[in-house]
Design a protein around this motif. Structure first.
Motif, mmCIF file in Angstrom:
data_model
loop_
_atom_site.group_PDB
_atom_site.id
_atom_site.type_symbol
_atom_site.label_atom_id
_atom_site.label_comp_id
_atom_site.label_asym_id
_atom_site.label_seq_id
_atom_site.Cartn_x
_atom_site.Cartn_y
_atom_site.Cartn_z
ATOM 1 N N ASP A 1 3.377 4.161 -14.997
ATOM 2 C CA ASP A 1 2.529 2.716 -15.617
ATOM 3 C C ASP A 1 2.298 1.642 -14.827
ATOM 4 N N ARG A 2 2.860 1.619 -13.280
ATOM 5 C CA ARG A 2 2.448 0.836 -12.201
ATOM 6 C C ARG A 2 1.615 0.879 -11.534
ATOM 7 N N VAL A 3 0.853 2.913 -11.425
ATOM 8 C CA VAL A 3 -1.141 2.566 -10.760
ATOM 9 C C VAL A 3 -1.762 2.632 -11.917
ATOM 10 N N ASP A 4 -2.886 2.370 -11.476
ATOM 11 C CA ASP A 4 -4.105 1.875 -12.224
ATOM 12 C C ASP A 4 -4.600 4.126 -11.836
ATOM 13 N N ARG A 5 -4.094 4.514 -13.558
ATOM 14 C CA ARG A 5 -4.743 6.064 -13.755
ATOM 15 C C ARG A 5 -6.187 6.658 -13.162
ATOM 16 N N ASP A 6 -7.155 5.682 -13.505
ATOM 17 C CA ASP A 6 -8.686 6.112 -13.847
ATOM 18 C C ASP A 6 -8.752 6.125 -12.394
ATOM 19 N N ALA A 7 -8.600 5.173 -11.019
ATOM 20 C CA ALA A 7 -8.710 4.681 -9.841
ATOM 21 C C ALA A 7 -7.484 6.014 -9.384
ATOM 22 N N CYS A 8 -6.329 6.217 -9.252
ATOM 23 C CA CYS A 8 -6.095 7.919 -9.048
ATOM 24 C C CYS A 8 -6.845 9.046 -8.605
ATOM 25 N N ARG A 9 -7.500 9.088 -10.317
ATOM 26 C CA ARG A 9 -8.267 10.130 -10.728
ATOM 27 C C ARG A 9 -9.291 10.014 -9.675
ATOM 28 N N MET A 10 -10.000 9.561 -9.784
ATOM 29 C CA MET A 10 -11.190 9.261 -9.416
ATOM 30 C C MET A 10 -11.638 9.216 -7.912
ATOM 31 N N VAL A 11 -10.502 9.267 -6.861
ATOM 32 C CA VAL A 11 -9.988 9.988 -5.267
ATOM 33 C C VAL A 11 -8.950 10.959 -5.491
ATOM 34 N N GLY A 12 -8.706 11.006 -6.834
ATOM 35 C CA GLY A 12 -7.936 12.222 -5.950
ATOM 36 C C GLY A 12 -6.535 12.381 -6.003
ATOM 37 N N VAL A 13 -5.715 10.990 -6.383
ATOM 38 C CA VAL A 13 -4.807 11.145 -5.863
ATOM 39 C C VAL A 13 -3.567 10.958 -7.077
ATOM 40 N N ARG A 14 -2.534 12.251 -6.386
ATOM 41 C CA ARG A 14 -1.458 12.187 -8.143
ATOM 42 C C ARG A 14 -0.722 11.383 -7.605
ATOM 43 N N SER A 15 -0.305 11.604 -6.130
ATOM 44 C CA SER A 15 1.599 10.593 -6.313
ATOM 45 C C SER A 15 1.026 9.693 -4.778
ATOM 46 N N MET A 16 2.343 8.809 -4.753
ATOM 47 C CA MET A 16 2.263 7.109 -3.787
ATOM 48 C C MET A 16 3.312 6.717 -3.202
ATOM 49 N N ILE A 17 2.905 6.491 -1.888
ATOM 50 C CA ILE A 17 4.259 6.529 -1.575
ATOM 51 C C ILE A 17 4.269 4.701 -0.306
ATOM 52 N N CYS A 18 4.981 3.811 -1.253
ATOM 53 C CA CYS A 18 4.601 2.192 -0.194
ATOM 54 C C CYS A 18 6.149 1.510 -0.310
ATOM 55 N N ALA A 19 5.762 1.302 1.267
ATOM 56 C CA ALA A 19 7.005 0.392 2.130
ATOM 57 C C ALA A 19 6.860 -0.190 2.845
ATOM 58 N N PRO A 20 7.722 -2.176 2.524
ATOM 59 C CA PRO A 20 7.345 -3.284 2.974
ATOM 60 C C PRO A 20 6.722 -3.952 4.259
ATOM 61 N N LEU A 21 6.125 -4.392 4.310
ATOM 62 C CA LEU A 21 5.373 -4.942 6.257
ATOM 63 C C LEU A 21 6.472 -6.173 5.829
ATOM 64 N N SER A 22 7.816 -6.456 6.725
ATOM 65 C CA SER A 22 8.844 -7.296 6.454
ATOM 66 C C SER A 22 7.949 -8.040 8.329
ATOM 67 N N GLU A 23 7.806 -9.820 7.983
ATOM 68 C CA GLU A 23 7.444 -10.528 8.932
ATOM 69 C C GLU A 23 8.368 -11.540 9.069
ATOM 70 N N ALA A 24 9.388 -12.270 9.569
ATOM 71 C CA ALA A 24 10.590 -12.828 10.048
ATOM 72 C C ALA A 24 11.369 -13.011 8.715
ATOM 73 N N GLY A 25 11.533 -11.738 8.420
ATOM 74 C CA GLY A 25 12.264 -11.799 7.136
ATOM 75 C C GLY A 25 12.125 -12.395 5.862
ATOM 76 N N ARG A 26 10.372 -12.164 5.548
ATOM 77 C CA ARG A 26 10.204 -12.371 4.536
ATOM 78 C C ARG A 26 8.654 -11.180 4.047
ATOM 79 N N VAL A 27 8.505 -10.636 3.221
ATOM 80 C CA VAL A 27 7.158 -9.278 3.371
ATOM 81 C C VAL A 27 5.997 -9.820 2.533
ATOM 82 N N VAL A 28 5.410 -9.139 3.518
ATOM 83 C CA VAL A 28 3.643 -9.948 3.817
ATOM 84 C C VAL A 28 2.602 -9.133 3.345
#
Length: 923
Positions: A124-151
């Motif tokens: 439920d954390r992803v937009d199913r319709d958008a994923c179907r439109m571009v052919g995506v079924r799975s994904m992984i994301c990592a935080p980008l940290s700068e000086a101790g805060r996520v940007v």
């Protein structure tokens, strides 16, 4: 051939070779990935780093190395995530803004952890319709940290579910770390630039402020010259504002009174309509008119009270009233509102607070009604309770006596302060919203509620509690609130009131008749059990409790086995396990309890008798159960069975035979009560339902009435106007007119007499007093020739009936009784002094008023001769020919007999010093 793990030597060799080849390819793949990471990190050393180009390089390499559908860099900006670089299937979305809240990228920023979507079709954390439109079924994301805060986040997308491995996660984290360093480098430069701009702006602002300050200093010199003028203008404005406030208060008071006049007509007519047979639609419309009028009248009353309080024109009345009746009247008035919300409204007056008091019942009723109304308004489920008792710790060291009920109420024996007053605590508790502590201080201020949201949701002017506070303080009391948010509130106030020995409803015969009866109370709410149990126990009944149908049936079974079945079962209609009517049917079907009386108690008002669901019950009571209503039901069910037969006194049968009475009354219930009482005594009664009909009936050609009973407050034409018109149109015969009123405020009696009325009977009707007044005024018909008056004005009667005060002594206790006797003697002597002064002036109207009060005062003390003289004096003053000489002679006799009588009371019952004052000389 030798075999290893189920494989031949040749097969094992081939398998081993394949495994070695796989490991080599894996190592080569890892080396390739590490090389890309090293290459990416080396780009950071470039001082001319282009951040956008660097982000694009990272997503391109990630897509190629991880064989992904696409990769993207999303940076957090406020509540959004912005695509800053993208490759593959999502490359065309660079610059697109997506909502951060609820998305996988948003969760990654908040948690600062690597997050994976294994399958977009189930996450439920992803937009199913958008994923179907571009052919995506799975994904992984990592935080980008700068000086101790996520940007932001670095995200890679796959075409199949569960595509990514632990190695992919490690590669993504390394790339994210490198990209985070680049972002830090770029953002650091940007922040320094922003800081420089802010400092430059601050310097410019300070320069402007310096210039403005110099100008202000120059202006101060001019302002100092104007200060004296401004001070004078301020004083003038204050005086004008005070005058305007007074004018406003007077205007509001006048307008409120003017508006109340037609509003009383609207409400009265609406109530009359509701008392008539109506179909369902008509009843809804009439009820809406009545309820809307009540709401408008409540607002008008609040405005009027505020204006009076601000103008200092509120004067408290000092009249006798019953605390039990006051509490019951408020509960019954507001019980329909509680029933509409399915709330239980209960009322209990402790023994120490019962009885008669002297004070302002109208204002007390107003305060209590406001608190109960608020409790109902802000409570959605549960109950509202009224509890009245003596304030804890009040009247320390005061004289006390036995607390008892009886004819004078239980209040006489409770603690009284040195000033002769008892401090009572009246509390209203609910199970509503509750009030936070920081909001309670504002509650008793004008135009203030707990918060603005309450105003929008529930409405109201915010004046009610402020008025209550001012009235309580005017009475010398305190008001406050205890509350727990989410659990409910208790609003309370304390008032000092003076107990009086006024005789209330005589219930001795009833209590003796029902004492010892066994009662089973069936209710699943402990508070209701407590209230009913106390009320019944106070009457001498033996009470047992059951918290539901099963418990009640078990209790009945035990009582039968013990040979002591209950005489009465009180059943609540709404219980969790079984409805009250169903339980009543079960009990009635059991022949063993055929003699047990059943009474149903309902929160939905008095249900119609004859309905199948309540037909097994001997009576149906509405919550809250009033003490008087309970007594009436017990009397009807049991007193006729257990009381000794009372033989009618032949001398009293048909006392009204041959006398004609005109009853002018608009209320249907009051009509029926008066008609039953009068016709039972043999009076011939003609009914007029309002003032206009009463005038037509009284002045019609050939109309002959011995007495007119006139209600005061009626629609179309009130009793005062009707009386004036009757007096204007009548001929030589002056028919006595007696006012019927529920308005006991001080000064109203004089207004009724000035309008041409001869006497006043208070509502609700006390049968003995009501019929006594009717008999007194119809004794001699105004249409018959007046009989010759005896020369001797002194009626033959006993000076003192000691049994009257002896009963009071048993109730109050010796010490308290002596105080009461002293009060009776003192006030009795003062009244005789007033009678003597009025007699000296020949003031017939004043003598008539004093004679009326003399009757009750003497009767309360057992001074039969003085009581008879008071009745004779009153009749003489009110007679058509005014019998002046006889009235003056009776006044002399009353003063002489009264001084003798009060002296006898003081000697016989140990009254204090005021006896000497009574025995003093005449005016």
């Amino acid at each position: 051939m030798a075999r290893f793990d189920g494989l031949s030597v040749e097969e094992a060799g081939v398998t081993r070779a394949e495994s070695e080849a796989d490991r080599i390819r894996a190592l080569e793949h890892q080396v390739e990935r590490l090389s890309e990471v090293v290459l990416t990190q080396s780009l950071l050393a470039d001082s001319d780093l282009d951040l956008d180009a660097f982000m694009q390089t990272v997503v391109d390499r990630l897509q190629r190395l991880m064989h992904a559908k696409g990769a993207v860099v999303e940076l957090a900006e406020g509540e959004d995530m912005v695509y800053r670089a993208a490759s593959g299937a999502v490359s065309q979305f660079v610059g697109v803004r997506l909502k951060r809240k609820g998305s996988l990228s948003g969760y990654c920023v908040e948690t600062e952890k690597v997050l994976m979507c294994r399958d977009s079709e189930t996450d439920d954390r992803v937009d199913r319709d958008a994923c179907r439109m571009v052919g995506v079924r799975s994904m992984i994301c990592a935080p980008l940290s700068e000086a101790g805060r996520v940007v932001g986040v670095l995200k890679v997308m796959g075409t199949e579910p569960d595509t990514f491995t632990a190695e992919d996660v490690a590669l993504l984290q390394m790339m994210a770390k490198a990209l985070g360093g680049a972002l830090g480098k770029q953002l650091s430069f940007h922040e320094k630039q922003v800081l420089l701009e802010e400092r430059t702006a601050t310097v410019a602002r300070l320069e402007v402020e310096v210039v403005e300050r110099r100008r202000a200093e120059a202006a101060l010199q001019d302002q100092a010259l104007e200060m004296a003028t401004l001070a004078e203008q301020r004083d003038q404005a204050r005086l004008a504002a005070e005058a305007a406030s007074r004018a406003k208060s007077e205007f509001l008071a006048n307008m409120s009174h003017e508006i109340r006049t037609p509003m009383n007509g609207v409400l009265g007519m609406a109530q009359l309509i509701l008392d008539t047979p109506l179909n369902a639609e008509q009843r809804v419309l009439a009820a809406a008119i009545h309820d809307s009028g009540e709401m408008l009248l409540s607002i008008i009353n609040d405005i009027l009270d505020v204006s009076k309080l601000e103008a200092g024109k509120v004067e408290l009345e000092e009249i006798d009233f019953s605390m039990d009746e006051l509490a019951d009247s408020v509960a019954m008035l507001l019980s329909p509102k509680a029933a509409e919300k399915d709330l239980d409204l209960v009322c209990y007056v402790e023994d120490a607070a019962r009885g008669a008091y002297r004070g302002d019942p109208t204002r007390l009723r107003q305060i209590l009604a406001k608190l109960v109304s608020n409790a109902i308004k802000f409570t959605t489920t549960g109950s509202v309770a009224i509890e009245i008792g003596q304030e804890p710790g009040a009247a320390t060291g005061a004289a006390t006596g036995p607390a008892t009920g009886g004819a004078t109420g239980g209040a006489i024996g409770a603690a009284i302060g040195a000033d002769g007053r008892r401090r009572l605590r009246i509390a209203v508790s609910d199970t509503g919203l509750g009030i936070p502590e920081e909001q309670r201080a504002r509650l008793f201020q004008k135009f203030s509620q707990a918060d603005s949201s309450i105003t929008r949701r529930f409405g109201g002017t915010g004046l009610g509690l402020s008025i209550c506070r001012q009235l309580v303080e005017l009475m010398g009391g305190d008001i406050g609130v205890n509350s727990v948010p989410g659990q409910g509130s208790t609003f309370w106030f304390t008032v000092p009131l003076r107990p009086v020995a006024a005789t209330l409803v005589d219930q001795d015969t009833l209590v003796d008749g029902i004492r010892g009866l066994r009662v089973l109370v069936v209710d699943d709410i402990p508070l209701h059990q407590k209230i009913l149990s106390r009320a019944l126990s106070d009457l001498g009944l033996v009470v047992s409790l059951a918290d539901g149908a099963a418990s009640a049936l078990a209790a009945l079974e035990r009582s039968w086995e013990a040979g002591r079945p209950p005489d009465l079962v009180l059943v609540d209609f709404s219980m969790a396990d079984v409805r009250g009517d169903e339980l009543g049917q079960r009990i009635r079907d059991d022949s063993r309890f055929a003699e047990t009386k059943l009474v149903l108690i309902s929160s939905f008002g008095v249900m119609d008798r004859g309905n199948a669901e309540v037909d097994v019950f001997a009576a149906v009571l509405a919550k809250p159960v009033r003490r008087q209503t309970l007594l009436d039901v017990l009397s009807r069910l049991f007193l006729s069975q257990v009381a000794s037969p009372v033989r009618p006194d032949p001398a009293k049968v048909g006392t009204g035979a041959g006398r004609r009475v005109l009853l002018v009354e608009d209320n249907h219930i009051n009509q029926q009560v008066a008609l039953l009482m009068l016709r039972k005594e043999g009076y011939e009664v003609t009914l007029a339902e309002d003032g206009e009909d009463g005038v037509r009936a009284a002045t019609a050609p050939g109309a002959i009435f011995d007495l007119i009973l006139m209600d005061v407050q009626m629609p179309r034409m009130d009793g005062l106007e009707a009386t004036r018109l009757i007096r204007t149109h009548q001929g030589g015969v002056r028919v006595p007119i007696v006012a019927l009123t529920a308005n006991a405020m001080a000064g109203m009696r004089e207004e009724y007499l000035d309008a041409g009325m001869d006497d006043v009977v208070a509502k609700p009707f006390d049968q003995r007093k009501f019929l006594g007044a009717v008999a007194r005024w119809t004794k001699a018909s105004p249409h018959e020739a007046a009989a010759a008056m005896p020369a001797t004005p002194l009626p033959a009667a006993t000076v003192l009936d000691e049994s009257v005060l002896q009963r009071l002594e048993l109730i109050a206790g010796r010490e308290q009784f002596q105080s009461l006797v002293g009060s009776l003697v003192t006030h009795g002597g003062e009244r005789l002094d007033r009678v003597a002064a009025l007699r000296a002036r020949g003031d017939m109207d004043g003598l008539r008023a004093e004679a009326h009060d003399l009757i009750s005062t003497a009767g309360n003390a057992g001074l039969k001769q003085l009581q008879a003289l008071g009745e004779a004096l009153h009749a003489a003053c009110a007679a058509p020919d005014r019998q002046r000489d006889r009235a003056l002679s009776l006044a002399d006799a009353a003063v002489a007999a009264g001084r003798e009588g009060w002296a006898v009371v003081a000697r016989r019952f140990g009254g204090p010093g005021p006896v000497t004052a009574v025995a003093g000389g005449r005016d």
